[in-house]
Write a protein that holds these residues in place. Structure first.
Motif, PDB file in Angstrom:
ATOM      1  N   GLY A   1       0.365   4.269   1.135  1.00 24.04           N
ATOM      2  CA  GLY A   1       0.404   4.961   2.413  1.00 24.04           C
ATOM      3  C   GLY A   1       0.359   3.964   3.558  1.00 24.04           C
ATOM      4  O   GLY A   1       1.122   3.006   3.593  1.00 24.04           O
ATOM      5  N   ARG A   2      -0.561   4.197   4.466  1.00 24.49           N
ATOM      6  CA  ARG A   2      -0.767   3.264   5.563  1.00 24.49           C
ATOM      7  C   ARG A   2      -1.827   2.244   5.184  1.00 24.49           C
ATOM      8  O   ARG A   2      -2.652   2.483   4.315  1.00 24.49           O
ATOM      9  CB  ARG A   2      -1.194   4.017   6.829  1.00 24.49           C
TER      10      ARG A   2
ATOM     11  N   ASP B   1      -5.547   3.015   3.855  1.00 24.29           N
ATOM     12  CA  ASP B   1      -5.702   4.292   3.161  1.00 24.29           C
ATOM     13  C   ASP B   1      -6.457   4.089   1.850  1.00 24.29           C
ATOM     14  O   ASP B   1      -6.625   2.980   1.372  1.00 24.29           O
ATOM     15  CB  ASP B   1      -4.336   4.906   2.866  1.00 24.29           C
ATOM     16  N   GLY B   2      -6.841   5.186   1.241  1.00 31.67           N
ATOM     17  CA  GLY B   2      -7.558   5.116  -0.026  1.00 31.67           C
ATOM     18  C   GLY B   2      -8.929   5.730   0.103  1.00 31.67           C
ATOM     19  O   GLY B   2      -9.242   6.438   1.071  1.00 31.67           O
ATOM     20  N   CYS B   3      -9.786   5.447  -0.857  1.00 30.16           N
ATOM     21  CA  CYS B   3     -11.119   6.048  -0.882  1.00 30.16           C
ATOM     22  C   CYS B   3     -12.105   5.365   0.060  1.00 30.16           C
ATOM     23  O   CYS B   3     -13.057   5.999   0.522  1.00 30.16           O
ATOM     24  CB  CYS B   3     -11.675   6.015  -2.311  1.00 30.16           C
TER      25      CYS B   3
ATOM     26  N   GLY C   1      -3.843  10.424  -2.413  1.00 25.43           N
ATOM     27  CA  GLY C   1      -3.154   9.285  -3.017  1.00 25.43           C
ATOM     28  C   GLY C   1      -3.789   8.723  -4.266  1.00 25.43           C
ATOM     29  O   GLY C   1      -3.231   7.808  -4.891  1.00 25.43           O
TER      30      GLY C   1
ATOM     31  N   PRO D   1      -8.968  11.173  -1.902  1.00 23.52           N
ATOM     32  CA  PRO D   1      -7.797  11.563  -1.113  1.00 23.52           C
ATOM     33  C   PRO D   1      -6.588  11.822  -1.996  1.00 23.52           C
ATOM     34  O   PRO D   1      -6.586  11.506  -3.195  1.00 23.52           O
ATOM     35  CB  PRO D   1      -7.569  10.350  -0.197  1.00 23.52           C
TER      36      PRO D   1
ATOM     37  N   SER E   1     -13.493  -0.410   6.378  1.00 16.97           N
ATOM     38  CA  SER E   1     -12.034  -0.361   6.388  1.00 16.97           C
ATOM     39  C   SER E   1     -11.480  -0.814   7.732  1.00 16.97           C
ATOM     40  O   SER E   1     -10.534  -1.612   7.792  1.00 16.97           O
ATOM     41  CB  SER E   1     -11.558   1.061   6.076  1.00 16.97           C
TER      42      SER E   1
ATOM     43  N   GLU F   1       3.835  -1.180   3.865  1.00 17.74           N
ATOM     44  CA  GLU F   1       3.280   0.166   3.843  1.00 17.74           C
ATOM     45  C   GLU F   1       4.284   1.142   3.225  1.00 17.74           C
ATOM     46  O   GLU F   1       5.483   0.874   3.154  1.00 17.74           O
ATOM     47  CB  GLU F   1       2.904   0.611   5.248  1.00 17.74           C
ATOM     48  N   HIS F   2       3.782   2.290   2.781  1.00 15.46           N
ATOM     49  CA  HIS F   2       4.600   3.356   2.199  1.00 15.46           C
ATOM     50  C   HIS F   2       5.459   2.825   1.053  1.00 15.46           C
ATOM     51  O   HIS F   2       6.651   3.123   0.945  1.00 15.46           O
ATOM     52  CB  HIS F   2       5.466   4.007   3.274  1.00 15.46           C
TER      53      HIS F   2
ATOM     54  N   THR G   1       0.839  -1.188   0.000  1.00 20.87           N
ATOM     55  CA  THR G   1       0.000   0.000   0.000  1.00 20.87           C
ATOM     56  C   THR G   1       0.876   1.241   0.000  1.00 20.87           C
ATOM     57  O   THR G   1       1.927   1.278   0.644  1.00 20.87           O
ATOM     58  CB  THR G   1      -0.962   0.007   1.204  1.00 20.87           C
TER      59      THR G   1
END
Length: 497
Positions: free
Chosen positions: A32-33, A36-38, A199, A197, A131, A147-148, A30
């Motif tokens: 970000g964390r 994350d996402g929509c 991202g 968002p 989520s 992550e990241h 992913t």
């Protein structure tokens, strides 16, 4: 089998859990964390719970109607047939959908649905509840989470995808896999105003394009009709109109009926364009009037919206609030079959990054979370099946375009303004050609990306070029793709966001 899942919204999390439960070695990547996402921002619900007068067949019919004749009936059938199982799975994983005092699921209705068939959690916090439950489920397993980590490219040898190239802490690393499942979401950051968002930069679509996978229907961008006007766009759920709120102009008149007999519950593209036109004509935002619902009902049914509106100094229980459309959802994406397989063996795509054929030219409200869960499960079930031939859809290329005059230097904000003005709600042939030529010129002069932001910009440019090209190639307006007749565009659109 080693499976790399890229993305951690509902589609990616569901795919990772299903793959793990089938005994595969799973790596969940992913940008970000985790989570994350929509998905966490989704205020609407999940369609697919049918009352005594409703049915999967009627849900399918509503989906096909909203798609303006361009949905794939087979994909729609798969969606509605699997809806009950996927909603039951979400409940089993801990999603507490809202219920009546006697324990029945509360069902809501949104635009273009003929019945109340949508489940919500926390009133208007469905995505956040989903989520949280799915992230918790992933955390409780041995699934490896990276992550990241930005998807830079797909690894392809002899026409087959066998892994991913990632950027982590400014270093590039490769990860081999038997199969890759893209679940990277859409590309809302193409536009100056979006509910998505930061991202949502089209990374998965761009990687698929570079690898040679087929994409389609990028011209169909859905603009959510009701976003609270302000510096930070905030979505006001369609469910508010489903509960009885109305749209009014500066004279207090319900203008939507001038456009469609279903008024505020017409398909999203119709409502969004009507709002854009009326706002341009009167030179100020239209307003959403929810005052008839009362303060108690608004606070209970829409606690998040109620809190945010009050934080911004608005009392929506006493006065209408200013709203405007913003880019919300991409109906097109990487072409797949009914099991998420793309035109590249070894590569699956699920969720908003995929073009499953469900949405056609316009997505029916509350079908997106459902689609992510349904097709993620179907993709995992097909992981060990032989790879069939997935025919690519024909792509019309564009060679002639209006040459950009006085090309401005590229930056993301300039791209977003260009897409908003020329490839947005109300399109013209000249504007589309100008956008296409400008993006091509920016791509030609762009240096090789190195940082995360530069890779995101490169992805946005590639997806912008493909979107403008697709919009130019589809001459007839349909669904969310609306091309104005010459001379009919009504002034600047939506400068009040």
């Amino acid at each position: 089998m080693t499976v790399v899942v890229v993305g951690s919204g509902i589609a990616g999390l569901t795919a990772a859990l299903h793959a793990h439960e089938r005994g595969h070695s799973v790596v969940l990547v992913t940008k970000g964390r985790l989570g994350d996402g929509c998905t966490p921002f989704a205020q609407g619900g999940v369609a697919g719970v049918y009352g005594p007068d409703d049915s999967a067949e009627q849900h399918a019919a509503d989906t096909l109607d909203a798609g303006a004749g361009l949905s794939d009936p087979r994909a729609v059938a798969a969606l509605v047939q699997d809806a009950g199982a996927r909603i039951a799975e979400l409940i089993a994983r801990g999603v507490a959908f809202d219920r009546s005092p006697d324990g029945r699921l509360l069902l809501g209705r949104e635009a273009a649905h003929r019945h109340a068939r949508i489940v919500h959690a926390g009133g208007d916090a469905t995505g956040a509840a989903i989520s949280q439950a799915l992230v918790g489920a992933v955390r409780s397993t041995e699934i490896e989470v990276r992550e990241h980590a930005l998807l830079v490219d797909l690894l392809v040898t002899d026409g087959r995808v066998h892994g991913v190239r990632l950027l982590t802490d400014e270093a590039v690393a490769e990860r081999e896999a038997t199969s890759v499942i893209l679940a990277t979401g859409g590309a809302g950051q193409l536009y100056a105003h979006t509910t998505n968002p930061a991202g949502a930069t089209g990374d998965g679509i761009a990687a698929a394009l570079r690898a040679g996978a087929a994409v389609a229907d990028l011209e169909f961008v859905q603009f959510h009709p009701t976003v609270l006007v302000g510096d930070a766009p905030f979505l006001v759920s369609e469910a508010v109109r489903g509960e009885g709120a109305t749209l009014v102009d500066e004279d207090g008149r319900r203008f939507i009926f001038d456009t469609h007999p279903d008024g505020e519950l017409a398909p999203r593209d119709v409502v969004a364009r009507a709002i854009a036109r009326r706002a341009a004509e009167q030179g100020s935002p239209v307003r959403l009037d929810a005052t008839a619902l009362g303060a108690e009902r608004l606070a209970k049914r829409f606690p998040t919206i109620d809190r945010v509106t009050r934080e911004r100094g608005l009392d929506w229980a006493r006065e209408p609030i200013p709203v405007t459309p913003a880019a919300h959802y991409l109906m097109g994406g990487v072409v797949t079959d009914l099991d998420g397989r793309t035109t590249l063996p070894g590569l699956f795509a699920v969720g908003e990054v995929a073009r499953t054929g469900v949405h056609g030219a316009n997505r029916l409200a509350s079908n997106s979370l459902l689609e992510g869960a349904v097709f993620a499960a179907r993709a995992v079930a097909a992981l060990e099946e032989p790879w069939p031939f997935v025919p690519a859809l024909p792509v019309d290329s564009v060679s002639d375009a209006v040459s950009p005059i006085g090309l401005a230097p590229f930056d993301r904000a300039a791209l977003q303004r260009l897409m908003w003005d020329d490839v947005g709600l109300l399109r013209t042939d000249e504007g589309l050609r100008r956008a296409f030529a400008t993006v091509r010129a920016w791509i030609a002069s762009a240096p090789a990306p190195r940082t995360v932001a530069e890779h995101e910009d490169a992805a946005l440019l590639l997806v912008a070029e493909a979107t403008a090209s697709a919009a130019l190639a589809r001459v007839e307006p349909v669904g969310a793709h609306y091309r104005e007749p010459a001379g009919d565009l009504v002034g600047p659109v939506l400068e009040t966001v």
